[in-house]
Design a protein around this motif. Sequence first.
Motif, PDB file in Angstrom:
ATOM      1  N   CYS A   9       6.040  11.638 -26.517  1.00 49.84           N
ATOM      2  CA  CYS A   9       5.927  13.031 -26.948  1.00 49.84           C
ATOM      3  C   CYS A   9       5.068  13.128 -28.202  1.00 49.84           C
ATOM      4  O   CYS A   9       5.361  12.461 -29.209  1.00 49.84           O
ATOM      5  CB  CYS A   9       7.316  13.603 -27.216  1.00 49.84           C
ATOM      6  SG  CYS A   9       7.293  15.280 -27.874  1.00 49.84           S
ATOM      7  N   CYS A  11       5.088  15.356 -30.276  1.00 49.58           N
ATOM      8  CA  CYS A  11       5.825  16.017 -31.349  1.00 49.58           C
ATOM      9  C   CYS A  11       6.811  15.087 -32.039  1.00 49.58           C
ATOM     10  O   CYS A  11       6.892  15.058 -33.267  1.00 49.58           O
ATOM     11  CB  CYS A  11       6.577  17.227 -30.786  1.00 49.58           C
ATOM     12  SG  CYS A  11       5.499  18.457 -30.017  1.00 49.58           S
ATOM     13  N   CYS A  12       7.572  14.311 -31.240  1.00 49.99           N
ATOM     14  CA  CYS A  12       8.620  13.493 -31.844  1.00 49.99           C
ATOM     15  C   CYS A  12       8.545  12.021 -31.474  1.00 49.99           C
ATOM     16  O   CYS A  12       9.284  11.205 -32.027  1.00 49.99           O
ATOM     17  CB  CYS A  12       9.999  14.036 -31.476  1.00 49.99           C
ATOM     18  SG  CYS A  12      10.450  13.757 -29.746  1.00 49.99           S
ATOM     19  N   CYS A  27       9.992  16.608 -22.878  1.00 53.87           N
ATOM     20  CA  CYS A  27      10.520  15.549 -23.740  1.00 53.87           C
ATOM     21  C   CYS A  27      12.042  15.553 -23.652  1.00 53.87           C
ATOM     22  O   CYS A  27      12.681  16.596 -23.776  1.00 53.87           O
ATOM     23  CB  CYS A  27      10.066  15.767 -25.191  1.00 53.87           C
ATOM     24  SG  CYS A  27      10.781  14.568 -26.358  1.00 53.87           S
ATOM     25  N   TYR A  29      14.053  14.322 -25.721  1.00 50.95           N
ATOM     26  CA  TYR A  29      14.675  14.343 -27.048  1.00 50.95           C
ATOM     27  C   TYR A  29      14.569  15.710 -27.713  1.00 50.95           C
ATOM     28  O   TYR A  29      15.558  16.258 -28.184  1.00 50.95           O
ATOM     29  CB  TYR A  29      14.057  13.273 -27.953  1.00 50.95           C
ATOM     30  CG  TYR A  29      14.425  11.864 -27.516  1.00 50.95           C
ATOM     31  CD1 TYR A  29      15.568  11.241 -27.998  1.00 50.95           C
ATOM     32  CD2 TYR A  29      13.626  11.171 -26.614  1.00 50.95           C
ATOM     33  CE1 TYR A  29      15.919   9.962 -27.598  1.00 50.95           C
ATOM     34  CE2 TYR A  29      13.968   9.882 -26.200  1.00 50.95           C
ATOM     35  CZ  TYR A  29      15.114   9.279 -26.688  1.00 50.95           C
ATOM     36  OH  TYR A  29      15.453   8.021 -26.278  1.00 50.95           O
ATOM     37  N   CYS A  30      13.349  16.254 -27.795  1.00 57.37           N
ATOM     38  CA  CYS A  30      13.186  17.531 -28.499  1.00 57.37           C
ATOM     39  C   CYS A  30      12.999  18.711 -27.545  1.00 57.37           C
ATOM     40  O   CYS A  30      12.817  19.842 -27.979  1.00 57.37           O
ATOM     41  CB  CYS A  30      12.010  17.462 -29.473  1.00 57.37           C
ATOM     42  SG  CYS A  30      10.387  17.300 -28.678  1.00 57.37           S
ATOM     43  N   ASP A  31      12.995  18.418 -26.214  1.00 56.15           N
ATOM     44  CA  ASP A  31      12.907  19.452 -25.175  1.00 56.15           C
ATOM     45  C   ASP A  31      11.579  20.208 -25.149  1.00 56.15           C
ATOM     46  O   ASP A  31      11.474  21.266 -24.524  1.00 56.15           O
ATOM     47  CB  ASP A  31      14.048  20.479 -25.315  1.00 56.15           C
ATOM     48  CG  ASP A  31      15.408  19.863 -24.997  1.00 56.15           C
ATOM     49  OD1 ASP A  31      15.447  18.927 -24.181  1.00 56.15           O
ATOM     50  OD2 ASP A  31      16.414  20.318 -25.566  1.00 56.15           O
ATOM     51  N   THR A  32      10.571  19.686 -25.834  1.00 61.45           N
ATOM     52  CA  THR A  32       9.261  20.333 -25.784  1.00 61.45           C
ATOM     53  C   THR A  32       8.646  20.125 -24.403  1.00 61.45           C
ATOM     54  O   THR A  32       8.709  19.034 -23.834  1.00 61.45           O
ATOM     55  CB  THR A  32       8.324  19.752 -26.852  1.00 61.45           C
ATOM     56  OG1 THR A  32       8.944  19.873 -28.136  1.00 61.45           O
ATOM     57  CG2 THR A  32       6.998  20.486 -26.870  1.00 61.45           C
ATOM     58  N   THR A 177       2.121  24.042 -35.832  1.00 61.38           N
ATOM     59  CA  THR A 177       3.284  24.676 -35.207  1.00 61.38           C
ATOM     60  C   THR A 177       3.279  26.185 -35.408  1.00 61.38           C
ATOM     61  O   THR A 177       2.752  26.704 -36.388  1.00 61.38           O
ATOM     62  CB  THR A 177       4.600  24.111 -35.773  1.00 61.38           C
ATOM     63  OG1 THR A 177       4.721  24.478 -37.160  1.00 61.38           O
ATOM     64  CG2 THR A 177       4.644  22.594 -35.644  1.00 61.38           C
ATOM     65  N   GLU A 191      12.286  29.229 -31.796  1.00 58.61           N
ATOM     66  CA  GLU A 191      11.555  28.315 -30.908  1.00 58.61           C
ATOM     67  C   GLU A 191      10.279  27.855 -31.622  1.00 58.61           C
ATOM     68  O   GLU A 191       9.508  28.679 -32.117  1.00 58.61           O
ATOM     69  CB  GLU A 191      11.187  29.005 -29.602  1.00 58.61           C
ATOM     70  CG  GLU A 191      10.362  28.134 -28.666  1.00 58.61           C
ATOM     71  CD  GLU A 191       9.855  28.900 -27.457  1.00 58.61           C
ATOM     72  OE1 GLU A 191       9.231  28.272 -26.582  1.00 58.61           O
ATOM     73  OE2 GLU A 191      10.061  30.142 -27.397  1.00 58.61           O
ATOM     74  N   THR A 192      10.107  26.560 -31.728  1.00 59.85           N
ATOM     75  CA  THR A 192       8.926  26.004 -32.391  1.00 59.85           C
ATOM     76  C   THR A 192       7.974  25.426 -31.345  1.00 59.85           C
ATOM     77  O   THR A 192       8.350  24.544 -30.574  1.00 59.85           O
ATOM     78  CB  THR A 192       9.320  24.901 -33.391  1.00 59.85           C
ATOM     79  OG1 THR A 192      10.235  25.438 -34.358  1.00 59.85           O
ATOM     80  CG2 THR A 192       8.085  24.369 -34.112  1.00 59.85           C
ATOM     81  N   HIS A 194       4.435  23.387 -30.622  1.00 61.14           N
ATOM     82  CA  HIS A 194       3.526  22.440 -31.258  1.00 61.14           C
ATOM     83  C   HIS A 194       2.163  22.462 -30.561  1.00 61.14           C
ATOM     84  O   HIS A 194       2.074  22.552 -29.336  1.00 61.14           O
ATOM     85  CB  HIS A 194       4.103  21.024 -31.197  1.00 61.14           C
ATOM     86  CG  HIS A 194       5.328  20.840 -32.038  1.00 61.14           C
ATOM     87  ND1 HIS A 194       5.287  20.256 -33.288  1.00 61.14           N
ATOM     88  CD2 HIS A 194       6.629  21.188 -31.826  1.00 61.14           C
ATOM     89  CE1 HIS A 194       6.506  20.236 -33.798  1.00 61.14           C
ATOM     90  NE2 HIS A 194       7.339  20.786 -32.931  1.00 61.14           N
TER      91      HIS A 194
END
Length: 360
Positions: A9, A11-12, A27, A29-32, A177, A191-192, A194
């Motif tokens: 990912c 992002c993370c 993802c 982990y961060c659900d992006t 972001t 909601e963020t 990236h």
Amino acid sequence: MSELKEYKCPCCGGGIEWNATAQKMKCSYCDTEFEPETLLQYDKDLSKLEDDDLTFENEANAGWSEEEQNKMNLYVCNSCGGEVIADNTTSASSCPYCGNPVIMKGNLSGDLKPDYVIPFKYDKKAAKAGYQKHLSGKFLLPKVFKDENHIDEIKGVYIPFWLFDSDVSGNVIFDATKEIVHHREEEDIIETKHYNVIRGGSVSFDNVPVDGSTKMDDALMESIEPFDFKEAVPFQTAFLSGFLADRYDVDSENSKKRARERIIESTISEFKDTVTGFDSVTTKDTSLKFSKGNVKYALYPAWILNTTWQGKKFTFAMNGQTGKFVGDLPTDKYKFGGLFGVTFVATTIIMYILLKLMGM
């Protein structure tokens, strides 16, 4: 659709899997969520990045002539090890850094001769005035500091600087972001999103300074910057008359790391300024190449003021060209505590009023 390989990912750094419900890569982990094409483009962008190639070339510095060496004296501090240079007409009795006595070691030899020097534009009287101005208007400064703190010594010192020139080209990847607030009955959900933003180009740097003395605090010297190199002139020993010159103990080779750091920071900042319209922007990766790198040796003017208060030494510095004055000052703990208390009470009162107005 092109074949997707295993991705991390952006992002993370977590693992990414295909999500059948969302019909996107997601993802764990961060659900992006990502479109497959987005990850493919991201992989292509990363493949263009190369390891930073950060090199400098040295200019040939001339050594001191025998005549110049005979006109210069070298003084050494037995306490801190500092070494200063002065012409035969200027004597040094104390170290400009720690204030302890110095002894004359002999004539100068074996050093590189400076290429340039920026002459002093401010004298000792101006340095004293700068010190008094620096103390004025400081609410948290102990009142007795102004009365009891005395200046041990003021020295006009030429500080050795290595000046680095370089052209820098390449790419920088930023993680940008945007935050979207979804209002719900009981809570707001943020909601963020990236975005990978790539900026590329070239930047030219001239005369990036790096302090060549370990005895002089780098943070202190960088605080009195900038110096205007346009006023620099070819070095002559006559400029040292009445002043001291710090003898460099960090050569140009060992100064390159700091020069690279300063140039990279400035390059990233230049590129980052073009990334607008986001809530946050952080650097993810760089691919920078240095070219046309050169190094010069120069002496920059500074007034060093050593003071003592309650057994503790305080060091101040003033730019001998621009008059910029810096130095840390003590804080009155009682005034600080009182200010904190007033701020806390005021904040509490404001919060109470707001809660009342909201009916809580």
